[in-house]
Design a protein around this motif. Structure first.
Motif, short mmCIF file in Angstrom:
data_model
loop_
_atom_site.label_atom_id
_atom_site.label_comp_id
_atom_site.label_asym_id
_atom_site.label_seq_id
_atom_site.Cartn_x
_atom_site.Cartn_y
_atom_site.Cartn_z
N GLY A 116 0.60 -1.28 0.49
CA GLY A 116 0.40 0.36 0.23
C GLY A 116 0.82 1.38 -0.19
O GLY A 116 0.06 2.52 0.19
N ARG B 8 -3.31 -6.91 -1.66
CA ARG B 8 -4.20 -5.69 -1.33
C ARG B 8 -5.84 -5.39 -2.19
O ARG B 8 -5.74 -6.39 -3.51
CB ARG B 8 -4.19 -4.43 -1.63
N ALA C 118 -8.18 -1.34 3.18
CA ALA C 118 -6.74 -0.55 4.55
C ALA C 118 -5.43 -0.91 4.53
O ALA C 118 -5.09 -1.86 4.86
CB ALA C 118 -7.16 -1.75 6.08
N TYR C 119 -5.17 -0.30 4.57
CA TYR C 119 -3.76 0.73 4.72
C TYR C 119 -3.14 -0.25 5.90
O TYR C 119 -2.17 -1.11 5.52
CB TYR C 119 -3.58 1.37 4.98
N ILE C 120 -3.53 -0.38 6.93
CA ILE C 120 -3.55 -0.81 8.30
C ILE C 120 -2.81 -2.32 8.67
O ILE C 120 -2.20 -2.70 8.73
CB ILE C 120 -3.66 -0.45 9.30
N PHE D 149 -3.24 11.81 6.74
CA PHE D 149 -2.86 10.36 5.85
C PHE D 149 -3.20 9.42 7.56
O PHE D 149 -4.11 8.04 6.92
CB PHE D 149 -1.37 10.37 5.36
N CYS D 150 -2.49 9.21 7.90
CA CYS D 150 -2.68 8.95 9.12
C CYS D 150 -4.05 8.83 9.84
O CYS D 150 -4.50 7.59 10.63
CB CYS D 150 -1.51 8.98 10.31
N ILE E 284 -6.85 9.34 8.52
CA ILE E 284 -7.39 8.46 7.38
C ILE E 284 -6.97 6.56 7.62
O ILE E 284 -8.20 6.13 7.87
CB ILE E 284 -7.14 8.82 6.38
N GLU E 285 -6.15 6.16 8.17
CA GLU E 285 -5.70 5.20 8.04
C GLU E 285 -5.56 4.51 9.14
O GLU E 285 -5.63 3.17 9.24
CB GLU E 285 -4.28 4.96 6.80
N SER E 286 -5.91 4.91 10.25
CA SER E 286 -5.32 4.85 11.86
C SER E 286 -6.68 3.51 11.88
O SER E 286 -7.32 4.21 11.60
CB SER E 286 -5.34 5.54 12.93
N CYS E 287 -6.46 2.33 12.73
CA CYS E 287 -7.49 1.65 12.78
C CYS E 287 -7.60 2.16 14.22
O CYS E 287 -9.01 1.12 14.25
CB CYS E 287 -6.61 0.56 13.46
N MET F 267 2.03 2.60 12.63
CA MET F 267 1.42 3.48 11.67
C MET F 267 1.02 4.43 12.41
O MET F 267 1.63 5.68 11.56
CB MET F 267 0.03 3.09 11.24
#
Length: 513
Positions: free
Chosen positions: A180, A219, A263-265, A431-432, A434-437, A485
């Motif tokens: 990703g 992905r 999901a990037y995570i 970005f963090c 949006i993509e944080s779990c 992350m």
């Protein structure tokens, strides 16, 4: 004669499907006894669609070949005539000739789903060698080669394998194909250009540690990759290289392909395990590490695609052969991926130690805009920015770490002198966000507060005070986040602040009249 037109997703994005259809039509119109092969990409993206043809002297290349050029290119191939798109012998194109292709030696060369073609170019030699060794010897060969994780952490693969080998019960091999990071495409090129290589590497890992099941996580944004890997697994099963008795050895190894959910995570190893298990992709606290309690709570080897793809060569040619490439503790090669504002984007596999300048200027040709280079982000969206003064740094794990940066997956995204580094710092936090779990507070809340604080700086509000606040927040995120992350988001922010302070020196906002 064989004529090659890539079926790689990057080539398809610039018209390779239309070119292939036009080439097939031209072959038929000329009545040529020629086979059209849909190969992987050579990684010279600015020349895609790249058409190649076999000749007695070797393969010759033409590019970029649009559908409207296909008939004249086929005529030139058939008649041995000159053509304005002719590039000469493919292997002598400087971009390729200066590389050290070990992992990517077959990509773009063979038919990706032709197992006999794979074997004719050295495939399965590593797996055959591994089947003649015990698990400890295989693990030792990987350890002796110096192979380190190519996903970014750089952890020695052999140590991870030896840990799992020493444990009992059901074990798993998991390949993290959730590529990703911005500016990266090496995993995808393996999936689509040499899928048997990855399967061979995973099978060797399974034989080495005593794991009978493997999972390849890809992905969802890579639909062609998923299709190619599933077809390749079926071919390997039918040929007896996967299943109850790998290569007739009596040792079992089966492989399943799993699609991610965007999901990037889930590129983080424990989140990937959660996703494979059918759960929400969130980070697991450590310890225990996955090598002890991973997939379904069992000992699990988790490696990146490029790590596992390097293994067959090590078993086939020996640890010393691989270790002779590179520098210091960074042994072997890495497929560097050139992207962003760059004239010649593509894949460059070189031994560790190549300079960033050689990659960006000599291979990449500088910026696509023709404007001066200002920075590059190395190692994905969580990687540091580097300045023009850092271009002579050798690309190896220790040198980059000492400079406050990381090699990561080998992605290099280039920017010219028009980039606003204040905006890039804001983007890192966004970005963090949006993509944080969302599992840990430093990442979940820190990203939002970081973005808001950078926005204040960009508006000229209490700049010095807010810069200090961002630096303090970054320390909390780096030291308190559960995974990379949140832990690595400070890297692009702090490198932008350190190297380009002028972009944060905004004039105070004028009071409204």
């Amino acid at each position: 004669m064989r004529i090659f037109v890539p079926a790689d997703s990057a080539a398809a994005s610039v018209g390779a499907e239309e070119t292939a259809a036009a080439v097939a039509k031209a072959i038929a119109a000329r009545g040529l006894e020629a086979m059209l092969v849909r190969n992987g990409s050579r990684g010279l993206f600015w020349l895609e669609p790249l058409v190649e043809a076999e000749t007695p002297a070797g393969r010759i290349a033409f590019g970029p070949v649009g559908a409207g050029d296909a008939a004249s290119v086929v005529d030139a191939i058939a008649d041995g005539a000159a053509h304005p798109l002719a590039l000469g012998l493919t292997e002598e194109i400087p971009y390729l000739a200066r590389q050290e292709r070990l992992t990517f030696e077959r990509v773009g060369v063979t038919d990706p789903l032709d197992l006999s073609d794979y074997e004719a170019h050295g495939g399965l030699a590593g797996l055959r060698a591994a089947l003649g060794l015990d698990g400890a010897a295989i693990c030792q060969a990987v350890l002796d080669s110096g192979l380190r994780g190519r996903g970014g952490a750089g952890f020695p693969a052999g140590i991870k394998w030896q840990t799992v080998l020493g444990l009992d019960g059901q074990k798993y091999i998991c390949c993290n194909g959730d590529e990703g990071d911005s500016g990266t495409f090496a995993d995808r090129m393996i999936f689509e250009g040499d899928p048997f290589l990855l399967i061979e590497g995973m099978a060797i890992a399974g034989i080495a540690v005593g794991a009978t099941e493997g999972y390849l996580y890809i992905r969802s944004e890579y639909p062609r990759s998923i299709e190619m890997m599933k077809r390749a697994v079926a071919i390997m099963e039918e040929a007896g290289w996967l299943g109850a008795s790998v290569g007739g050895s009596g040792k079992a190894f089966t492989l399943r392909v799993r699609r991610g959910a965007g999901a990037y995570i889930c590129g983080e190893e424990s989140s990937m395990l959660q996703s494979i298990e059918g759960k929400r992709g969130t980070v697991r606290a450590k310890p225990p590490i996955p090598a002890v309690a991973g997939l379904f709570g069992r000992p699990t080897v988790i490696n990146n695609v490029l790590t596992l793809a390097a293994v067959p060569l090590i078993l086939a040619k020996g640890a010393a052969f691989y270790r002779d490439y590179g520098m210091g503790r960074s042994t072997g090669t890495l497929p560097f991926q050139l992207a962003g504002n760059i004239a010649r984007g593509g894949l460059v596999e070189k031994a560790f130690g190549v300079s960033l300048r050689e990659l960006v200027e000599d291979f990449g040709g500088g910026t696509a805009s023709g404007r001066p280079f200002r920075t590059a982000q190395v190692g994905g969206p969580l990687g540091a920015y580097v300045s023009a003064e850092m271009l002579d740094l050798p690309m190896d794990y220790e040198t980059f770490a000492a400079a406050g940066a990381m090699v990561g997956h080998g992605g290099i995204v280039v920017f010219d002198d028009t980039v606003d580094m204040g905006a890039m710092a804001r983007f890192a936090f966004e970005f963090c966000e949006i993509e944080s779990c969302g599992k840990c507070t430093p990442c979940r809340v820190g990203a939002i507060r970081g973005k808001e604080t950078v926005e204040k700086i960009l508006r000229g509000e209490d700049v010095a005070k807010n810069v200090a606040l961002v630096e303090d927040l970054c320390e909390v995120m780096r030291d308190g986040s559960l995974c990379a992350m949140g832990g690595l988001t400070p890297m692009p922010v702090l490198s932008a602040l350190r190297l380009f302070p002028e972009d944060f020196d905004r004039a105070p906002r004028m009071a409204a009249e």
